[in-house]
Design an enzyme around this catalytic site. Structure first.
Site, PDB file in Angstrom:
ATOM      1  N   GLY A   1       2.070   2.531  10.775  1.00  0.00           N
ATOM      2  CA  GLY A   1       3.004   3.646  10.648  1.00  0.00           C
ATOM      3  C   GLY A   1       3.667   4.044  11.957  1.00  0.00           C
ATOM      4  O   GLY A   1       4.320   5.082  12.046  1.00  0.00           O
TER       5      GLY A   1
ATOM      6  N   ASN B   1       0.877  -1.172   0.000  1.00  0.00           N
ATOM      7  CA  ASN B   1       0.000   0.000   0.000  1.00  0.00           C
ATOM      8  C   ASN B   1       0.912   1.219   0.000  1.00  0.00           C
ATOM      9  O   ASN B   1       1.464   1.578   1.033  1.00  0.00           O
ATOM     10  CB  ASN B   1      -0.907  -0.014   1.236  1.00  0.00           C
ATOM     11  CG  ASN B   1      -1.782   1.237   1.305  1.00  0.00           C
ATOM     12  OD1 ASN B   1      -1.786   2.055   0.384  1.00  0.00           O
ATOM     13  ND2 ASN B   1      -2.519   1.368   2.393  1.00  0.00           N
TER      14      ASN B   1
ATOM     15  N   SER C   1       3.025  -1.910  10.360  1.00  0.00           N
ATOM     16  CA  SER C   1       4.475  -1.954  10.616  1.00  0.00           C
ATOM     17  C   SER C   1       5.089  -3.309  10.301  1.00  0.00           C
ATOM     18  O   SER C   1       6.043  -3.730  10.972  1.00  0.00           O
ATOM     19  CB  SER C   1       4.784  -1.531  12.052  1.00  0.00           C
ATOM     20  OG  SER C   1       4.359  -0.196  12.277  1.00  0.00           O
TER      21      SER C   1
ATOM     22  N   LYS D   1       0.076   4.169  -0.304  1.00  0.00           N
ATOM     23  CA  LYS D   1      -0.606   5.343   0.253  1.00  0.00           C
ATOM     24  C   LYS D   1      -0.338   6.551  -0.666  1.00  0.00           C
ATOM     25  O   LYS D   1      -0.208   6.373  -1.874  1.00  0.00           O
ATOM     26  CB  LYS D   1      -0.171   5.581   1.705  1.00  0.00           C
ATOM     27  CG  LYS D   1      -0.333   4.311   2.546  1.00  0.00           C
ATOM     28  CD  LYS D   1      -0.246   4.524   4.020  1.00  0.00           C
ATOM     29  CE  LYS D   1      -0.456   3.194   4.734  1.00  0.00           C
ATOM     30  NZ  LYS D   1      -0.485   3.322   6.196  1.00  0.00           N
TER      31      LYS D   1
ATOM     32  N   GLU E   1      -7.330   4.701   7.446  1.00  0.00           N
ATOM     33  CA  GLU E   1      -7.105   6.121   7.146  1.00  0.00           C
ATOM     34  C   GLU E   1      -8.328   6.723   6.441  1.00  0.00           C
ATOM     35  O   GLU E   1      -8.631   7.903   6.603  1.00  0.00           O
ATOM     36  CB  GLU E   1      -5.816   6.287   6.320  1.00  0.00           C
ATOM     37  CG  GLU E   1      -4.587   6.063   7.201  1.00  0.00           C
ATOM     38  CD  GLU E   1      -3.379   5.478   6.499  1.00  0.00           C
ATOM     39  OE1 GLU E   1      -3.319   5.485   5.259  1.00  0.00           O
ATOM     40  OE2 GLU E   1      -2.479   4.977   7.224  1.00  0.00           O
TER      41      GLU E   1
ATOM     42  N   GLU F   1      -5.700  -4.846  10.278  1.00  0.00           N
ATOM     43  CA  GLU F   1      -4.726  -3.778  10.487  1.00  0.00           C
ATOM     44  C   GLU F   1      -5.050  -3.050  11.788  1.00  0.00           C
ATOM     45  O   GLU F   1      -5.879  -2.117  11.787  1.00  0.00           O
ATOM     46  CB  GLU F   1      -4.782  -2.778   9.325  1.00  0.00           C
ATOM     47  CG  GLU F   1      -4.399  -3.374   7.988  1.00  0.00           C
ATOM     48  CD  GLU F   1      -3.777  -2.334   7.073  1.00  0.00           C
ATOM     49  OE1 GLU F   1      -2.751  -2.647   6.459  1.00  0.00           O
ATOM     50  OE2 GLU F   1      -4.294  -1.204   6.982  1.00  0.00           O
TER      51      GLU F   1
ATOM     52  N   HIS G   1      -9.798   1.151   4.391  1.00  0.00           N
ATOM     53  CA  HIS G   1      -8.560   1.347   5.159  1.00  0.00           C
ATOM     54  C   HIS G   1      -8.861   2.290   6.332  1.00  0.00           C
ATOM     55  O   HIS G   1      -9.668   3.213   6.205  1.00  0.00           O
ATOM     56  CB  HIS G   1      -7.468   1.942   4.261  1.00  0.00           C
ATOM     57  CG  HIS G   1      -6.122   1.907   4.906  1.00  0.00           C
ATOM     58  ND1 HIS G   1      -5.743   2.828   5.852  1.00  0.00           N
ATOM     59  CD2 HIS G   1      -5.085   1.041   4.781  1.00  0.00           C
ATOM     60  CE1 HIS G   1      -4.523   2.528   6.281  1.00  0.00           C
ATOM     61  NE2 HIS G   1      -4.099   1.446   5.645  1.00  0.00           N
TER      62      HIS G   1
HETATM   63  P1  13P Z   1       2.702   0.582   7.687  1.00  0.00           P
HETATM   64  O1  13P Z   1       3.267  -0.721   7.147  1.00  0.00           O
HETATM   65  O2  13P Z   1       3.410   1.789   7.207  1.00  0.00           O
HETATM   66  O3  13P Z   1       2.519   0.515   9.170  1.00  0.00           O
HETATM   67  O4  13P Z   1       1.223   0.700   7.072  1.00  0.00           O
HETATM   68  C1  13P Z   1       0.365  -0.374   7.149  1.00  0.00           C
HETATM   69  C2  13P Z   1      -0.826  -0.081   6.348  1.00  0.00           C
HETATM   70  O5  13P Z   1      -1.619   0.783   6.682  1.00  0.00           O
HETATM   71  C3  13P Z   1      -1.019  -0.833   5.115  1.00  0.00           C
HETATM   72  O6  13P Z   1      -2.263  -0.614   4.565  1.00  0.00           O
END
Ligand code: 13P
Length: 248
Positions: free
Chosen positions: A171, A9, A209, A11, A96, A165, A94
């Site tokens: 993150g 991802n 992570s 992002k 976010e 997740e 997601h």
């Molecule tokens: P990170 O691997 O940066 O923690 O992000 C995970 C994520 O949100 C994948 O969709």
């Protein structure tokens, strides 16, 4: 054993130049991977990425879709449009998007319906916040999020990918321990089993992570069928290491 899925991802990261360097690096390092690898990229780069991924080593994914098929929805992108660019997966719900765009369980369920109807595999994200975990609500939260999707999609549920997740692990550098992740994955598997005779077919991937150092242990768990990787997917060597853990 079913093939694991490692999905990147990206992002809101990338540029024409950086995408090309990253993708060429991955293709050079991957050889013929024995797991499924997908890159979920910002929509504006789908045309570029369709071209870069034309050898088929990796699949192309998007990060969101509209719940609508077409029409007066400024800024939205339909499943049909994504299909034109060879998109095979789309991330839906997601955290976010749930957090910053107020996406509800019901909206996520409708987007999943739209993806399935359009022949794109939705990667449906569920996960609890730190406050919810500390309040002992993890199971209740993830089950509620998945239940909305099951309710709206009936037997088609066997065609989705689920991503667990935990929001507190995204993150932050804090990964759920392999045991913590496996516990939740097992709950989700049971929930899928109650909804479909084909629950074993549904990949349940972990995200939060995931990196080169912790991927092997996470991916060794019975119900962890792959990863959804954010930060570490932007670095060629880190992502290749994660893929190699899944390919074993
Ligand atoms: P990170 O691997 O940066 O923690 O992000 C995970 C994520 O949100 C994948 O969709």
């Amino acid at each position: 054993m079913k093939k694991k899925l490692i999905a990147a991802n990206w992002k809101m990261n990338g540029s024409l130049q950086a995408n090309e360097a990253l993708t060429r690096g991955l293709i050079a390092g991957l050889g013929a991977p024995t797991c499924e690898v997908a890159l979920c990229v910002p929509a504006v780069y789908l045309a570029q990425m369709q071209d870069l991924l034309s050898d088929g080593t990796m699949s192309l994914g998007a990060q969101d879709i509209s719940e609508h098929e077409a029409g007066a929805y400024t800024g939205e992108i339909s499943t049909t449009m994504l299909r034109e660019f060879g998109v095979r997966y789309v991330i839906v719900g997601h955290s976010e998007r749930r957090q910053y765009h107020a996406e509800s369980d019901a909206l996520v369920a409708r987007k999943v319906q739209r993806a399935l109807a359009g022949g794109i595999t939705p990667i449906v994200c569920v996960g609890e916040t730190l406050a919810q975990r500390e309040a002992g609500q993890t199971v209740e939260v993830v089950k509620r999020q998945l239940a909305a999707v099951i309710h709206a999609n009936g037997h088609c549920i066997s065609e989705i990918v689920v991503a667990y997740e935990p929001v507190w692990a995204i993150g932050t550098g804090k990964t759920a321990s392999a045991e913590q992740a496996q516990q939740v994955h097992a709950v989700l598997r049971l929930q899928l089993q109650a909804a479909t005779a084909h629950a074993e077919r549904v990949p349940i991937v972990y995200g939060g992570s995931m990196n080169a150092a912790n991927a092997a242990e996470l991916l060794a768990q019975a119900d962890i069928d792959g990863g959804l990787v954010g930060g570490a997917s932007l670095k060629v060597q880190d992502f290749l290491s994660i893929v190699s853990c899944a390919a074993q």
